[in-house]
Design a protein around this motif. Structure first.
Motif, PDB file in Angstrom:
ATOM      1  N   LEU A 293       0.858  -1.177   0.000  1.00  0.00           N
ATOM      2  CA  LEU A 293       0.000   0.000   0.000  1.00  0.00           C
ATOM      3  C   LEU A 293       0.895   1.227   0.000  1.00  0.00           C
ATOM      4  N   GLY A 294       0.782   2.050  -1.033  1.00  0.00           N
ATOM      5  CA  GLY A 294       1.589   3.255  -1.150  1.00  0.00           C
ATOM      6  C   GLY A 294       0.906   4.426  -0.469  1.00  0.00           C
ATOM      7  N   THR A 295       1.305   4.677   0.764  1.00  0.00           N
ATOM      8  CA  THR A 295       0.731   5.733   1.588  1.00  0.00           C
ATOM      9  C   THR A 295       1.684   6.918   1.601  1.00  0.00           C
ATOM     10  N   ASP A 296       1.154   8.133   1.654  1.00  0.00           N
ATOM     11  CA  ASP A 296       2.023   9.297   1.710  1.00  0.00           C
ATOM     12  C   ASP A 296       2.994   9.165   2.878  1.00  0.00           C
ATOM     13  N   GLY A 297       4.291   9.140   2.567  1.00  0.00           N
ATOM     14  CA  GLY A 297       5.305   9.072   3.599  1.00  0.00           C
ATOM     15  C   GLY A 297       5.594   7.697   4.153  1.00  0.00           C
ATOM     16  N   ARG A 298       4.988   6.640   3.612  1.00  0.00           N
ATOM     17  CA  ARG A 298       5.270   5.285   4.114  1.00  0.00           C
ATOM     18  C   ARG A 298       4.744   4.245   3.132  1.00  0.00           C
ATOM     19  N   ILE A 299       5.266   3.038   3.289  1.00  0.00           N
ATOM     20  CA  ILE A 299       4.771   1.882   2.542  1.00  0.00           C
ATOM     21  C   ILE A 299       4.307   0.844   3.551  1.00  0.00           C
ATOM     22  N   GLN A 300       3.152   0.244   3.279  1.00  0.00           N
ATOM     23  CA  GLN A 300       2.575  -0.750   4.170  1.00  0.00           C
ATOM     24  C   GLN A 300       2.411  -2.076   3.421  1.00  0.00           C
ATOM     25  N   ARG A 301       2.295  -3.152   4.186  1.00  0.00           N
ATOM     26  CA  ARG A 301       2.266  -4.489   3.603  1.00  0.00           C
ATOM     27  C   ARG A 301       1.129  -5.306   4.207  1.00  0.00           C
ATOM     28  N   THR A 302       0.569  -6.190   3.377  1.00  0.00           N
ATOM     29  CA  THR A 302      -0.444  -7.134   3.829  1.00  0.00           C
ATOM     30  C   THR A 302      -0.034  -8.541   3.437  1.00  0.00           C
ATOM     31  N   ASN A 303      -0.483  -9.511   4.222  1.00  0.00           N
ATOM     32  CA  ASN A 303      -0.323 -10.922   3.867  1.00  0.00           C
ATOM     33  C   ASN A 303      -1.671 -11.618   3.719  1.00  0.00           C
ATOM     34  N   ASP A 304      -2.770 -10.838   3.814  1.00  0.00           N
ATOM     35  CA  ASP A 304      -4.089 -11.455   3.809  1.00  0.00           C
ATOM     36  C   ASP A 304      -5.059 -10.735   2.867  1.00  0.00           C
ATOM     37  N   MET A 305      -4.576 -10.409   1.678  1.00  0.00           N
ATOM     38  CA  MET A 305      -5.430  -9.791   0.655  1.00  0.00           C
ATOM     39  C   MET A 305      -6.019  -8.453   1.098  1.00  0.00           C
ATOM     40  N   GLY A 306      -5.288  -7.696   1.887  1.00  0.00           N
ATOM     41  CA  GLY A 306      -5.741  -6.364   2.249  1.00  0.00           C
ATOM     42  C   GLY A 306      -6.670  -6.298   3.428  1.00  0.00           C
ATOM     43  N   LEU A 307      -6.842  -7.411   4.123  1.00  0.00           N
ATOM     44  CA  LEU A 307      -7.706  -7.387   5.302  1.00  0.00           C
ATOM     45  C   LEU A 307      -7.034  -6.611   6.433  1.00  0.00           C
ATOM     46  N   THR A 308      -5.725  -6.808   6.589  1.00  0.00           N
ATOM     47  CA  THR A 308      -4.955  -6.051   7.584  1.00  0.00           C
ATOM     48  C   THR A 308      -3.678  -5.551   6.927  1.00  0.00           C
ATOM     49  N   TRP A 309      -3.148  -4.445   7.464  1.00  0.00           N
ATOM     50  CA  TRP A 309      -1.935  -3.827   6.917  1.00  0.00           C
ATOM     51  C   TRP A 309      -0.996  -3.466   8.054  1.00  0.00           C
ATOM     52  N   ALA A 310       0.321  -3.527   7.779  1.00  0.00           N
ATOM     53  CA  ALA A 310       1.336  -3.128   8.748  1.00  0.00           C
ATOM     54  C   ALA A 310       2.380  -2.277   8.041  1.00  0.00           C
ATOM     55  N   VAL A 311       2.842  -1.220   8.702  1.00  0.00           N
ATOM     56  CA  VAL A 311       3.861  -0.344   8.118  1.00  0.00           C
ATOM     57  C   VAL A 311       5.195  -1.074   8.081  1.00  0.00           C
ATOM     58  N   THR A 312       5.789  -1.178   6.911  1.00  0.00           N
ATOM     59  CA  THR A 312       7.121  -1.768   6.781  1.00  0.00           C
ATOM     60  C   THR A 312       8.185  -0.697   6.613  1.00  0.00           C
ATOM     61  N   ASN A 313       7.825   0.455   6.051  1.00  0.00           N
ATOM     62  CA  ASN A 313       8.775   1.535   5.807  1.00  0.00           C
ATOM     63  C   ASN A 313       8.126   2.861   6.154  1.00  0.00           C
ATOM     64  N   ASP A 314       8.546   3.446   7.268  1.00  0.00           N
ATOM     65  CA  ASP A 314       8.047   4.754   7.677  1.00  0.00           C
ATOM     66  C   ASP A 314       9.048   5.801   7.197  1.00  0.00           C
ATOM     67  N   GLY A 315       8.610   6.723   6.377  1.00  0.00           N
ATOM     68  CA  GLY A 315       9.511   7.676   5.754  1.00  0.00           C
ATOM     69  C   GLY A 315      10.258   8.539   6.755  1.00  0.00           C
ATOM     70  N   THR A 316      11.504   8.833   6.437  1.00  0.00           N
ATOM     71  CA  THR A 316      12.321   9.698   7.277  1.00  0.00           C
ATOM     72  C   THR A 316      12.238  11.136   6.787  1.00  0.00           C
ATOM     73  N   TRP A 317      12.748  12.069   7.605  1.00  0.00           N
ATOM     74  CA  TRP A 317      12.652  13.488   7.270  1.00  0.00           C
ATOM     75  C   TRP A 317      13.280  13.783   5.906  1.00  0.00           C
ATOM     76  N   HIS A 318      12.591  14.608   5.146  1.00  0.00           N
ATOM     77  CA  HIS A 318      13.136  15.130   3.885  1.00  0.00           C
ATOM     78  C   HIS A 318      13.820  16.449   4.228  1.00  0.00           C
ATOM     79  N   THR A 319      15.096  16.355   4.605  1.00  0.00           N
ATOM     80  CA  THR A 319      15.796  17.476   5.213  1.00  0.00           C
ATOM     81  C   THR A 319      17.198  17.598   4.620  1.00  0.00           C
ATOM     82  N   ARG A 320      17.848  18.707   4.906  1.00  0.00           N
ATOM     83  CA  ARG A 320      19.238  18.908   4.480  1.00  0.00           C
ATOM     84  C   ARG A 320      20.146  18.529   5.647  1.00  0.00           C
ATOM     85  N   LEU A 321      20.628  17.287   5.632  1.00  0.00           N
ATOM     86  CA  LEU A 321      21.428  16.800   6.750  1.00  0.00           C
ATOM     87  C   LEU A 321      22.787  17.495   6.784  1.00  0.00           C
ATOM     88  N   ASN A 322      23.179  17.943   7.981  1.00  0.00           N
ATOM     89  CA  ASN A 322      24.392  18.745   8.122  1.00  0.00           C
ATOM     90  C   ASN A 322      25.445  18.092   9.007  1.00  0.00           C
TER      91      ASN A 322
END
Length: 744
Positions: A293-322
């Motif tokens: 599931l392509g969610t703004d700022g994260r990607i989620q995953r299901t193993n049961d045809m979309g009945l339940t979803w879990a975040v696998t990748n929570d987006g990190t800050w879009h920042t200028r790292l110094n």
């Protein structure tokens, strides 16, 4: 029983294979306008605002960025297989690949407008739709395109195209929304469903008769006569749906404000499922029920045809790292600010040596951690905070009114900050920031980096040639001999030190010019008196083995990278860049092997580290169990060892215990059953209802060996299967069951 983990750790120098690995490919600003899964493991994603195309090889747990900051942002995608794909986007851009986006052929034609979607019915024939109602057709796999007669105006925003064969196809659009049909290969189009103030954003046609469209709130439209007539069906959601995925009779649509809707009867009835609160822009499902599931700022995953979803990748800050700083081999932070090349000011934190990073609050310009976990950060206008536990928590305070570019903590309430240009210099506090003393006041200067050898001897450098030393814990500072400016300073001990272009062997009393470091070196560090690394603004990294007298190229530049800082962490170089990008390269295997973590989703176990895996059940290796995810094959204690892409072997994970009530008993599913068990040739499966059911058989190595579809129950032939234990996964409607049977 043979001993577990009889494996030799691969240690030593890895320079021959050292390469950069992006560990923060997903950002808070990511918008995944297209997703496609070739299999349960291999998939692709389009990140429009980041101008990126991503690839996964482990079902969405880890992503590799194949394209970034494209001139024209990508939007839509069609995938033929795990190697061939095409992406379309802004200004008529087309990106084609035959090697999974390792290499990309790109073209654009601004006269085409913005391509939103693309669909190919075979290897060569395809269509693309634009935001201005145009349809283009290609007969050469997307190399060239010809304008067709869509019959639509410029206000019609085409969002989806699907063809059933080379002649019959459909499109959906918003802005005076309509569904249009072509029966001549897309040369001309006729209205199939139309109405004012409607929106259709995606569709799925099963065949020439039955199709479903989603988009507008409250209803789904469905046809059973090829689009001659349409039924409006309640969707149970008052929010717009952006994308639709189908596997058999199961349909999953996703949209605004965290809403998804799901049907298990080919679109006749729908149930709304809330998945967070962010907008979902794309969804993909495989026949086995795995999905992304392509969610703004994260990607989620299901193993049961979309009945339940879990975040696998929570987006990190879009920042200028110094700046980046580590307290030990595991815990570190990187800090960034909001300006061109980054939209947010944020702090990122890792607890596994830089393999994974999480958002840790607001950011700034400078940060430092001591080995004990004490530290401080600073930013513009005197922003200041400190920590006692590696920024797991922060204590807010006030700093001097400057742009704090670098910080250092000596402990016992003593912190130093440097910066400028206005009111530039170095400031010191002994009461955790309640009051500050300006200990270096040399006019409007800029201090870019601080380094202390011990609690008394320290150094400060600036990019405009400001270089100073203290021998009393920062109370007083003396100028060093004139040198060129530097963003970085590093001392190995009280005598040996280095800046961007100079080295000293007497604690800074005299300096010798070095040759061979990058022109704009952002970070320099040494692992011993001989071996050191210098990282340039473009991430070009050079290495010395003679204390900095000579240097040689070690790691290449990174496309579009603008390095702020880098660090050496237990065998790896960690580089912090613009856009919140953090790259990691192994120099040698870590002194203490990494311990992987197992996560469980039903009967599927996955490991959180990229590479290849070896799974164990009750201390015995599972044959061919080398994937990052494993379907459990029976009760017992599961562990995993991961060989990372560098060849470094992890320590064993903590045990994950699976408890089962025995063969033939459905797990958490009351009515499902199978018999006979054990079985020789025929296996009867009864899911406990009359709904169509997908049946997937998985062997002891986690491999799918057979797929079937039954209606209300059925018998499948297992005579050709080798003897052994198998998992039977049943997916039907809202229910997912996992059963086991023994083949004799």
């Amino acid at each position: 029983m043979k001993p577990l983990f009889a494996l030799a750790l691969f240690v030593g120098h890895l320079s021959a294979s050292a390469q950069w690995d992006l560990v923060t490919p997903i950002k808070t600003r990511s918008e995944f306008t297209a997703l496609h899964m070739v299999s349960d493991a291999v998939g692709f994603a389009v990140d429009r605002p980041m101008g990126a195309i991503l690839r996964t090889s482990d079902g969405g747990f880890h992503w590799e960025r194949m394209m970034n900051n494209s001139t024209n942002n990508p939007i839509g995608m069609h995938v033929w297989d795990d190697q061939r794909a095409i992406v379309v986007g802004e200004s008529g851009s087309v990106y084609r690949t035959t090697d999974a986006f390792t290499t990309i052929t790109g073209t654009s034609n601004v006269l085409f407008g913005h391509f939103n979607c693309v669909f190919f019915v075979n290897d060569t024939l395809g269509w693309a739709g634009t935001g201005a109602g145009r349809v283009y057709r290609s007969t050469d796999a997307g190399a060239t395109w010809t304008l067709m007669d869509s019959g639509l105006g410029a206000s019609n925003d085409i969002h989806a195209i699907q063809f059933l064969d080379t002649q019959t196809g459909y499109l959906t659009c918003a802005g005076g929304g309509t569904v249009r049909k072509s029966t001549d290969g897309g040369l001309t189009w006729q209205e199939s469903w139309g109405g004012a103030n409607t929106t259709f954003l995606d569709m799925h046609f099963y065949d020439e008769s039955t199709g479903v469209c989603v988009g507008l709130p409250n209803i789904v439209v469905r046809t059973t006569d090829g689009g001659l007539s349409w039924d409006s069906i309640p969707s149970n959601s008052t929010y717009i749906m952006n994308s639709l995925a189908a596997q058999g009779d199961t349909l999953v649509a996703c949209g605004w404000w965290g809403r998804t809707i799901r049907s298990t009867d080919a679109g006749l009835t729908w149930t709304e499922i809330q998945v967070g609160s962010s907008e979902h822009r794309s969804v993909a499902i495989t026949p086995n029920g795995a999905g992304l599931l392509g969610t703004d700022g994260r990607i989620q995953r299901t193993n049961d045809m979309g009945l339940t979803w879990a975040v696998t990748n929570d987006g990190t800050w879009h920042t200028r790292l110094n700046k980046v700083s580590f307290m030990d081999a595991d815990t570190g932070v990187a800090i960034g600010w909001a300006t061109m090349g980054g939209f947010e000011a944020g702090l990122l934190r890792t607890t596994d040596g830089g393999r994974h990073w999480e958002k840790a609050g607001g950011g700034g310009l400078g940060v430092h951690l001591t080995p004990a976990g004490e530290g401080c950060l600073g930013g513009s206008n005197g922003a200041f905070a400190r920590t006692l536990n590696g920024f797991n928590e922060r204590i807010l305070g006030n700093g001097p009114l400057i742009a704090i570019r670098c910080t250092w903590t000596l402990g016992a309430g003593t912190h130093l900050v440097g910066g400028g240009y206005v009111n530039g210099g170095i400031y010191r506090t002994t009461n955790n920031g309640q009051t500050w003393t300006r200990v270096l006041d040399a006019g409007n200067i800029t201090i870019s980096d601080l380094w202390f050898v011990n609690d008394q001897q320290g150094y400060a450098v600036g990019e405009y040639g400001d270089n100073y030393r203290t021998l009393d814990g920062g109370l007083t500072w003396q100028p060093l001999p004139a040198m060129s400016g530097s963003h970085t300073v590093f001392f190995l001990n009280e005598q040996l030190g280095w800046t961007q272009n100079h080295r000293t062997t007497d604690g800074g009393g005299t300096w010798t010019v070095m040759g061979g470091t990058p022109q704009n070196t952002m970070s320099i560090f040494f692992t011993d008196a001989d071996t050191g690394y210098a990282v340039g603004y473009t991430a070009q990294t050079v290495r010395t083995v003679d204390g900095g007298i000579t240097w040689e190229n070690f790691l290449p530049e990174i496309l579009n990278a603008s390095v702020g800082d880098a660090a050496f962490v237990d065998g790896s170089i960690v580089v912090a860049c613009n856009n919140g990008d953090i790259f990691r390269a192994f120099v040698s295997c870590p002194a203490q092997a990494m311990v992987p973590t197992i996560t469980a989703d039903g009967d599927v176990l996955c490991v959180n580290t990229a590479g290849s895996a070896q799974w164990y059940l009750d201390s015995e290796p599972i044959a061919d169990g080398d994937s990052l995810c494993l379907t459990t094959i029976g009760p017992g204690s599961y562990q995993v060892v991961v060989t990372e892409t560098t060849g470094c072997v992890s320590a064993p994970s903590a045990p994950h215990v699976v408890i089962s009530t025995g063969l033939g008993v459905a797990e958490a599913q009351g009515a499902a059953r199978l018999y006979p068990n054990p079985a020789n040739d025929r296996l009867r499966i009864e899911p406990g209802h009359m709904l169509p059911t997908n049946v997937v058989l998985v062997d002891a190595q986690g491999r799918i060996v057979r797929e079937d579809r039954i209606n209300g129950g059925g018998t499948i032939d297992v005579s050709a299967l080798p003897a052994g234990l198998y998992v039977v996964r049943l997916v039907s409607g809202q229910e997912v069951a996992g059963l086991r049977f023994l083949k004799e």
